[in-house]
Every structure is written in C-alpha cells, then in structure tokens.
Design an enzyme around this catalytic site. Structure first.
Site, short mmCIF file in Angstrom:
data_model
loop_
_atom_site.label_atom_id
_atom_site.label_comp_id
_atom_site.label_asym_id
_atom_site.label_seq_id
_atom_site.Cartn_x
_atom_site.Cartn_y
_atom_site.Cartn_z
N ASP A 31 0.86 -1.19 0.00
CA ASP A 31 0.00 0.00 0.00
C ASP A 31 0.89 1.24 0.00
O ASP A 31 1.95 1.23 0.62
CB ASP A 31 -0.92 0.02 1.23
N GLN A 74 -6.45 -5.28 -4.88
CA GLN A 74 -7.43 -4.27 -4.52
C GLN A 74 -6.95 -2.85 -4.79
O GLN A 74 -7.76 -1.91 -4.82
CB GLN A 74 -7.78 -4.38 -3.02
N TYR A 142 -12.73 5.48 -15.03
CA TYR A 142 -12.65 4.44 -14.00
C TYR A 142 -13.29 3.14 -14.50
O TYR A 142 -12.69 2.06 -14.43
CB TYR A 142 -13.34 4.91 -12.71
N ILE A 201 -26.38 15.71 1.04
CA ILE A 201 -26.56 16.14 -0.35
C ILE A 201 -26.98 14.94 -1.20
O ILE A 201 -26.33 13.88 -1.15
CB ILE A 201 -25.27 16.76 -0.91
N ARG A 210 -29.07 1.75 -6.49
CA ARG A 210 -27.82 1.03 -6.36
C ARG A 210 -28.05 -0.28 -5.61
O ARG A 210 -29.06 -0.46 -4.94
CB ARG A 210 -26.77 1.88 -5.60
N ARG A 269 -24.55 14.21 -11.07
CA ARG A 269 -23.11 14.25 -11.34
C ARG A 269 -22.78 13.58 -12.67
O ARG A 269 -23.41 12.58 -13.04
CB ARG A 269 -22.34 13.56 -10.21
#
Length: 311
Positions: A31, A74, A142, A201, A210, A269
């Site tokens: 990491d 990961q 992404y 928000i 989701r 967004r």
C-alpha cells in the site's frame, strides 16, 4: 502459503487482510497510503508483512509478488469523479498497476490472482438486473479501466496460464470507509452528515438506484474466488441482488440515526448511472456466494463504527 493483498490498508483490502490473518495465513500488504490508512490495520499490523510503495512501480510490485502463492488485487484509484478529472492518473494506477501485478504473478508462479473489478463496467445499460454476460458500456475512465483490466486478466489466463478471477463489486459499504474523503461512498457520507446534524446532499432526484453490499460479504466472496477451482477465468457480480434508491437509503439512515434533517438536492453528477443492481445467480452457483447482511443490519454496524471513529 503466502498471500499478497495490494491496497491492503484500504477500506476493502484491510478487511480481506484481517480475515486472512484470522485464518492464520501468511499475509503481505502492499500500500502507498494515498487512500489506505495505517489505523485500518493497526490492530493486526504485527501479524502481516507491510510493504509501502506504488502499484505503478515495477520494482515495487516485483518485490511484493515474489514468493506469494495468491494475490488479492485491490489497489486502485476508485473514484469515478476523480477519474474524469484525471484520466491519465487513473490509467497509470489502474491499468498499468494491474498489468504489473499480472506480469509479475505470471513470471513468479503465483497460483491465482483475484482482481477487484466494478459494476461501473456496465455503465447505463438498460438491462436489469446486471448480468455478467450482458452488454458493457462504461461511462467513465474508472469504468473503462476496470473493463480493460478484465480483458487483460483473460489474456494472461489464455496466454500465460495464470489463473485469474474478476469480481465486479457493486456499491460496497461498511466500517473503515472514510466519511471525510471527498470520494467516499454515499452511505458513509450520509451517516456522517446525520451524526454531525448536517443536511445530506443528494444528486438529482434521489430515485437513482444502487445495490449496496456490506464489506464482510465482499470479503467472503474474495475468499471463495480464491479457493473455488471452477472460478478460474471467470467474472462474477458481487452484490446482494437488491435495488435500493438513494431516497430509500437516506430514509433508513435517518431512521437509525433518529435524524430529522431534510436533504439538499443538487444537479446530477457527470458519469453517474441511473439504475444498477446485480444478478448474483452466477456467483451463487459457482462460488456458493450468499450475502448474509441485510442493508438494515449492515447500516447498524457502519453507523456504530462511524460514531466510534468520528473526529
């Protein structure tokens, strides 16, 4: 047996590393602490080998992979928003980093690499629930990077006989997801706002959906992907199979935190997907994966953790 967890001090990676340690496995963590935190692994740090370095540096990755039998990959830049702002950085970390891991694994005789992919590969495809054999249409750098990683994993299996398994995570939440990060998940943001008595928000009308999956279920899926022989070369959705709207999510968090706050609605967004939830039939059949935590139960543990760790 030695196991490498890249991004092992991060949100999901630290939970995987901790579970492996609990099973008396020999664990190495790589990491760079750009997103991962030492406090995530502090309680078992002495039981792992910790390497600090970047996933996009070949010498670092080679050192990390050397002597390992299995890898849980990961390490990544995980923000859709940040990937749109900085696609080059996304490709360097997510694509180059993954290629370095796959390359080192194939050269050094690693038995299997389990890779973290994402539901972002589906984009805004209309078919629901999202199935592994369905259309892919990533809407962000992404999502594109995760799709490319899946293709490269398949290539390493075919060309170099390296066993790979890709897990398409849906919306993972739970303890250690940093609520103060600008790119943290909506659940940690909502809980943190409720506890601070700040209005949350919601982007758009809040009816976007989701599939929220608790981190402990994701850990279980990773361990099953490592051990199940039939999983090699396959891609699996890891979610719950349940569709939850952002408005419904806030309603549950509001209930559990006894909040009376009214959300602030802002414009949707860029790159956000309207509806998303997983078919987990394939993961159930091949991996014997069964999510154990309901949203209500997972939120309870998450809220408790955020309360205990709020600054």
């Amino acid at each position: 047996m030695k196991i490498l967890v890249t991004g092992g001090a991060g949100f999901i990676g630290s939970h995987i590393a901790e579970e492996l340690v609990s099973h008396k496995q020999d664990v190495r963590i790589l990491d760079n602490f750009s997103a991962g935190k030492l406090k995530n692994i502090r309680h078992f740090e002495k039981k792992v080998e910790l390497l600090e370095g970047n996933i996009s540096d070949k010498a670092t990755v080679d050192d990390a992979v050397k002597g390992c039998n299995y890898i849980f990959h990961q390490a990544a830049m995980v923000s859709v928003e940040e990937s749109i702002k900085n696609p080059v950085k996304t490709w360097d970390i997510n694509i180059k980093g993954t290629l370095l891991v796959l390359g080192a694994a194939s050269r050094m005789g690693v038995k299997r690499v389990v890779l973290a992919s994402s539901a972002a590969v589906y984009g805004d495809t209309l078919a629901l629930p999202k199935r592994e054999d369905g259309a892919l249409n990533p809407k962000s750098p992404y999502g594109e990077s995760k799709h490319i990683n899946e293709m490269n994993a398949e290539k390493y299996l075919k060309d170099f006989k390296l066993q790979t398994v890709c897990l398409r995570y849906f919306n993972v939440y739970g303890p250690r997801q940093d609520p103060d990060s600008p790119y943290s998940g909506v659940i940690s943001k909502f809980v943190s706002a409720a506890l601070r008595k700040e209005r949350p928000i919601i982007y758009g009308d809040g009816e976007q959906t989701r599939d929220f999956v608790f981190v402990k279920d994701v850990v279980k899926a990773n361990l099953l992907a490592m051990s199940e022989k039939k999983a090699a070369g396959q891609v699996f959705n890891i979610g719950t199979g349940t569709e939850t709207s952002i408005n419904s999510l806030w309603k549950e968090i509001k209930k559990q935190t006894k909040s009376k706050l009214v959300p602030i609605h802002k414009a949707p967004r860029e790159g956000d997907i309207r509806r998303s939830f997983a078919s987990i039939v394939k993961a159930g059949k091949v991996l014997k994966y069964r999510p154990e935590y309901s949203l209500e139960e997972g939120l309870k543990y998450t809220i408790e953790w955020i309360k205990e760790n709020s600054s």
